[in-house]
Write a protein that holds these residues in place. Sequence first.
Motif, PDB file in Angstrom:
ATOM      1  N   ALA A  16       0.835  -1.209   0.000  1.00 39.35           N
ATOM      2  CA  ALA A  16       0.000   0.000   0.000  1.00 39.35           C
ATOM      3  C   ALA A  16       0.859   1.244   0.000  1.00 39.35           C
ATOM      4  N   TYR A 236     -15.999  -1.873   2.293  1.00 34.26           N
ATOM      5  CA  TYR A 236     -15.099  -0.864   1.728  1.00 34.26           C
ATOM      6  C   TYR A 236     -15.895   0.253   1.059  1.00 34.26           C
ATOM      7  N   ASP A 266      -8.669  -6.150   4.971  1.00 31.35           N
ATOM      8  CA  ASP A 266      -7.457  -5.705   4.287  1.00 31.35           C
ATOM      9  C   ASP A 266      -7.129  -4.337   4.881  1.00 31.35           C
ATOM     10  N   ARG A 269      -5.976  -1.470   2.426  1.00 28.05           N
ATOM     11  CA  ARG A 269      -7.040  -0.997   1.528  1.00 28.05           C
ATOM     12  C   ARG A 269      -8.026  -0.112   2.284  1.00 28.05           C
ATOM     13  N   LYS A 272      -6.466   3.274   3.359  1.00 27.36           N
ATOM     14  CA  LYS A 272      -6.339   4.155   2.193  1.00 27.36           C
ATOM     15  C   LYS A 272      -7.647   4.907   1.966  1.00 27.36           C
TER      16      LYS A 272
END
Length: 313
Positions: A16, A236, A266, A269, A272
């Motif tokens: 990442a 997400y 995750d 992810r 972010k």
Amino acid sequence: MNDRRNFIKKTGVAAAALTFGLPQFAFSMKNEDPLFKISLAEWSVNRLLFAGKMDHLDFAMLSKKHGIDAVEYVNQFFMDKAKDMNYLREMKTRAEGEGVTSVLIMCDREGMLGAATSEERKQTVENHKKWVEAAKFLGCHSIRVNAYTAVPWSEDPKAEQQAIDVCSSGLRQLCEFADEFDINVVIENHGGFSSNAKWLAELIKQTSHRRAGTLPDFGNFRIHGDDKRIVSYDSYRGVDELMPTAKGVSLKPTVWDDRGKEHALDYSRMMKIVLSHGYHGYVGIEHGEKDREWESIVDIRNTMTELRDLMKG
């Protein structure tokens, strides 16, 4: 340490930092400012508290002992103490003595914002006011309330709008009261309508008050379920849709997809997504494995600390 670094690599944290351009976040901030801060939700140790193996008054001290200097209280563990100034003063003294920040109070069992009658909804607002006052005294920035409603859960847009209508009025009333105390009122995706991120985002929009916000919980996007079918919302996407009005974030190490399936988080992810909205506040760990609550909390704290260091470059 090698085992920890191998775990970080497996979860994609290092990738990442390299592939998502995340160091840009660091350049936009002062060097001493963290990309995000880490707090601990008291629910993580609920089994210890309910079993009498831990005292609520020791929560701040034990959190600091395990490397976390900010806490998120749960009202269930001092339910009859909201107006007990001696007790609240002891909480405040202990937290400050440990150098621990009190972040928010998660409020349950105080009625439904979307109750069936206007009298019940008014009583729900009244029930929460004492927690606003307690949060102010303790130095918190928010209380978390639930957007539960007497409207039966349904995927029918008419039912969804009806649920928003009955919840938004009470939420706005509570926000107007909380505004006088400089306290936010945040809604967590917590089952039913609220675990549909689009619904919750629309509730906040319709409430139309600067004190109303969200508390996206990575693992609470299970909307409805029975033996035959589980309805869930992609975690997400849900976090991404709730972050514009987020005043906090809750971390669970599991997430949902749109097909009723649960998966391991995750970390890179998800963070972010959180950081992409300019959020640099507290990420509250809300997880404690049975019989190894503190060990599992420290595991996540270590993962998040190393992730933060890698992201900042």
